[in-house]
Design a protein around this motif. Structure first.
Motif, PDB file in Angstrom:
ATOM      1  N   ASP A  50       0.819  -1.219   0.000  1.00  0.00           N
ATOM      2  CA  ASP A  50       0.000   0.000   0.000  1.00  0.00           C
ATOM      3  C   ASP A  50       0.849   1.264   0.000  1.00  0.00           C
ATOM      4  N   VAL A  51       2.131   1.141   0.335  1.00  0.00           N
ATOM      5  CA  VAL A  51       3.026   2.288   0.239  1.00  0.00           C
ATOM      6  C   VAL A  51       2.971   2.872  -1.171  1.00  0.00           C
ATOM      7  N   LEU A  52       2.769   2.005  -2.153  1.00  0.00           N
ATOM      8  CA  LEU A  52       2.687   2.442  -3.558  1.00  0.00           C
ATOM      9  C   LEU A  52       1.252   2.726  -4.007  1.00  0.00           C
ATOM     10  N   GLY A  53       0.324   2.787  -3.072  1.00  0.00           N
ATOM     11  CA  GLY A  53      -1.023   3.228  -3.428  1.00  0.00           C
ATOM     12  C   GLY A  53      -1.874   2.189  -4.101  1.00  0.00           C
ATOM     13  N   THR A  54      -1.945   1.001  -3.504  1.00  0.00           N
ATOM     14  CA  THR A  54      -2.775  -0.050  -4.106  1.00  0.00           C
ATOM     15  C   THR A  54      -4.236   0.041  -3.668  1.00  0.00           C
ATOM     16  N   ASN A  55      -4.556   0.894  -2.695  1.00  0.00           N
ATOM     17  CA  ASN A  55      -5.956   1.136  -2.346  1.00  0.00           C
ATOM     18  C   ASN A  55      -6.625   1.953  -3.448  1.00  0.00           C
ATOM     19  N   GLU A  56      -7.846   1.561  -3.829  1.00  0.00           N
ATOM     20  CA  GLU A  56      -8.593   2.315  -4.844  1.00  0.00           C
ATOM     21  C   GLU A  56      -9.315   3.478  -4.178  1.00  0.00           C
ATOM     22  N   VAL A  57      -9.030   4.666  -4.632  1.00  0.00           N
ATOM     23  CA  VAL A  57      -9.575   5.877  -4.013  1.00  0.00           C
ATOM     24  C   VAL A  57     -10.143   6.788  -5.094  1.00  0.00           C
ATOM     25  N   SER A  58     -10.819   7.847  -4.661  1.00  0.00           N
ATOM     26  CA  SER A  58     -11.435   8.779  -5.602  1.00  0.00           C
ATOM     27  C   SER A  58     -10.648  10.086  -5.662  1.00  0.00           C
ATOM     28  N   PRO A  59     -10.700  10.779  -6.792  1.00  0.00           N
ATOM     29  CA  PRO A  59     -10.019  12.072  -6.915  1.00  0.00           C
ATOM     30  C   PRO A  59     -10.474  13.108  -5.894  1.00  0.00           C
ATOM     31  N   VAL A  60     -11.760  13.130  -5.541  1.00  0.00           N
ATOM     32  CA  VAL A  60     -12.205  14.145  -4.585  1.00  0.00           C
ATOM     33  C   VAL A  60     -11.567  13.930  -3.223  1.00  0.00           C
ATOM     34  N   ARG A  61     -11.354  12.685  -2.838  1.00  0.00           N
ATOM     35  CA  ARG A  61     -10.716  12.415  -1.542  1.00  0.00           C
ATOM     36  C   ARG A  61      -9.215  12.711  -1.588  1.00  0.00           C
TER      37      ARG A  61
END
Length: 705
Positions: free
Chosen positions: A539-550
């Protein structure tokens, strides 16, 4: 004669000399006479009819009418601009002085010439109806006054507001059925209504509630829709045409050319003839109106969020509606599971800045097509205001369209910028933009940007990574650097500027993975699908799926000296009575200390000053920081950056599929560069309107052990 701003004064004389008690008895006798054929067959005496009439309820509450809700953005001058309207019934209530006198005279002359002289039931008309019913052997003519018609409309409106379909249909049948009991009830309630309301209130109430065909209700909406004018500005011919419509709303509505002949016949032979007969107009006015062709100027209302598409704001409009629904902002007091949004007649003033929105749409459209043969390409741009959480712009490379029968590659109902519950998107892997949370934890832990870490990619034992929430893992993890970099030892500042994966895993190895996740949560980050963030080493490399607004709101927290403010889309809601209603406020809380945020901003400025984000730098002298993000196989690309006044997240990637943006070209541009082109063009324009200031000075080592 008829006037444009006030009803003929002679028609407003109060002439009801008969007392209400006497009228009740007289009406009971009349009703019994009117229904003589029916009661005779049933063996019911006339006296029984009077008894039934007198024991019926006479009180009727005038419910709030369903009205149109308007959703507004604001322009650069701060003035409200209509985005869209939503309604179940297109209606806008107006006051007495906002209705042409021609309309009032036309309605009274045609429907109830003795309106100002009776007390709810017109005795002479009722007598004629009684004679006619007796002759025909049926309950036919009802001699309905305007007050009685108003009663019927109130009961129909009340039935249509019922949520349960079976109950709604039963109530509607009860309100509209032909029969003795309905006519008795309308007369009784009309008499009672005239005790509590003035004649002018009843007449205006009828004009506001009446159906004018389709979804058009009330004289103001009718004037706007059929003629493109306000109700106060209707001419005699226009007023007579609309009054003719209420007799058979869907059969005489003039937006269907086939109905115009029938409407004109009723206008000329019933409405205008009655106005002349009642001396509401002169012969000359009558003749001029009769000679006037019916030429509608159909002006459809701005309804639904698709009407905001010309401003590129259809998705934001939908986001606002979902905020209202999900957060129960306008919950129905009778049924909290439903909203009064489409019935309440509210003015909703949103946070959207149309100047910034126009710049956002222009930037996205300049570089990211609605559709391409290369890949299923999506793009989103969201701007959040640091310190308030207000969403100022929300654009994407599609048109908003929630109609499943009209979907295409160029439109969608899915808002790529929002979480699933607020737009239907499950989000996108954040890539290296997520590294800012490891950076924050590094600084919180008392470490420095000048500290040296190993930047080489290498196999790493998962047991050496601490996770106080779920325990350390087992096995080996082998991250890679972009382009097979082997930079060796390097400073954290350099690792941030170059987004070196190996260095950030070296940093994470010295931290607690659970605390990194908690720091991300403190900055308001959540998975777009609603599930909890994970704290895997990857997850250090951002494997969580997130939204642009957040992501925009999180970076805004860095720009706001470490104070995160939740994104909001609504500034004010004003009810039809002018009263303001509560709206969701932005909850602000400290995510990191101010000195930590200042040091993060310093490191992130290096990203745009020769680092991986240099292509996004507007180069206009306005201080800016940011972070790039690219996921495995270059499926998703990001740039999230900020000034002290505006924070903007840009995502460009695959909506479906795993096509490499680095290995693809769109419009002659390498697709992984599109995010930079969009961000730079947009923020160059935005900085001219809202230039930012210098960020606070950073600390060499913001927090010490």
């Amino acid at each position: 004669m008829g006037e444009n701003d006030n009803i003929n004064p002679a028609r407003r004389r109060a002439g009801a000399a008969t007392g209400f008690l006497a009228l009740s008895v007289a009406a009971g006798v009349l009703v019994s006479a009117m229904v003589t054929p029916v009661v005779a067959v049933a063996g019911v005496a006339t006296g029984a009819g009077i008894h039934v009439f007198e024991t019926m309820p006479e009180a009727l509450t005038v419910d709030a009418l369903a009205q149109t809700t308007d959703i507004y953005a604001r322009n650069g001058a701060g003035e409200p601009v209509l985005l869209a309207s939503v309604y179940e019934q297109n209606r806008k209530n107006v006051g007495w002085d906002e209705v042409s006198g021609y309309v009032k005279d036309a309605l009274i002359s045609t429907e109830d010439p003795r309106f100002y002289r009776h007390s709810g039931v017109d005795i002479p008309s009722a007598l004629r109806a009684a004679i006619g019913n007796a002759a025909s052997g049926e309950v036919g003519s009802g001699a309905s006054t305007i007050t009685m018609q108003y009663v019927k409309n109130i009961l129909v409106q009340r039935a249509e507001a019922i949520r349960d379909k079976a109950e709604r249909q039963a109530a509607y049948r009860e309100a509209t059925k032909t029969g003795m009991d309905r006519k008795l009830r309308e007369m009784r309630l009309a008499i009672g209504l005239e005790k509590s309301l003035t004649k002018d209130q009843i007449l205006l109430g009828y004009l506001n509630i009446a159906h004018f065909g389709g979804s058009v209700y009330g004289i103001q909406a009718a004037a706007e829709y059929y003629y493109g004018v306000n109700a106060a500005d209707l001419t005699l011919a226009q007023a007579a045409t609309l009054v003719a419509t209420v007799n058979e709303p869907n059969g005489l509505r003039i937006d269907d050319p086939e109905n115009i002949g029938d409407n004109r016949f009723r206008r000329d032979n019933d409405v205008l003839a009655a106005m002349l007969r009642e001396h509401a107009i002169t012969q000359a006015q009558h003749d001029e109106a009769v000679a006037t062709e019916i030429e509608p100027n159909i002006t459809p209302p701005s309804t639904g969020c698709r009407t905001a598409n010309p401003l590129g704001a259809g998705f934001f409009c939908d986001y606002v509606q979902r905020v209202i629904e999900n957060e129960k902002v306008l919950a129905d007091p009778k049924d909290s599971g439903h909203s009064t949004l489409s019935r309440g007649g509210y003015d909703i003033f949103t946070t959207l800045d149309l100047d910034l929105q126009a710049a956002a749409v222009a930037a996205v459209d300049a570089y990211v097509p609605h559709a391409t043969d290369v890949l299923d390409l999506g793009a989103s741009l969201v701007t959040v205001e640091p310190g308030t959480g207000r969403i100022l712009a929300m654009a994407q490379n599609k048109d908003f369209n929630a109609d499943p029968d009209e979907t295409s590659a160029e439109n969608t109902a899915v808002n790529y910028g929002a979480d699933y519950d607020y737009g239907g998107s499950s989000g996108f892997q954040a890539g290296s933009t997520y590294k800012v949370f490891t950076l924050a934890e590094w600084l919180k832990d008392g470490r420095s940007l000048n500290d040296t870490v190993n930047g080489d990619a290498r196999p790493m034992n998962l047991s050496t990574f601490k996770d106080s929430c779920q325990g350390s893992g087992t096995g080996t993890y082998s991250p890679k650097n972009d382009s097979a970099q082997r930079p060796g030892n390097m400073s954290v500042r350099s690792a941030t500027a170059g987004s070196v994966n190996g260095a950030y895993f070296s940093m994470a190895q010295k931290l607690d993975q659970c605390e990194i996740r908690k720091t991300a949560e403190a900055f308001g980050l959540k998975r777009a699908d609603g599930k909890p963030l994970t704290s895997y080493v990857s997850d250090v490399l951002g494997t969580n799926e997130v939204s642009p607004v957040r992501m925009a709101a999180a970076f805004a927290g860095i720009a706001n000296k470490g104070v995160y403010c939740a994104p909001i889309a609504i500034d004010r809601i004003v009810g039809p009575d002018g009263a303001e209603l509560p709206v969701p406020a932005s909850a602000c809380s400290e995510a990191v200390a101010p000195e930590v945020a200042a040091t993060m901003a310093s490191a992130l400025q290096s990203v745009v000053r020769g680092g991986t984000g240099s292509a996004s730098n507007p180069g206009d002298g306005i201080p800016v920081f940011g972070k790039t993000g690219t996921t495995d196989s270059e499926k998703d690309t990001w740039f999230v950056g900020s000034t002290t006044r505006l924070t903007t997240a840009v995502w460009v990637g695959n909506v479906n599929g795993d096509v490499s943006l680095r290995r693809s070209k769109v419009g002659g541009i390498q697709a992984d560069q599109l995010r930079h082109r969009v961000w730079k063009q947009y923020m160059t324009a935005a900085n001219k309107a809202l230039p930012g200031d210098a960020f606070p000075e950073s600390s060499p080592r913001p927090v010490r052990d």
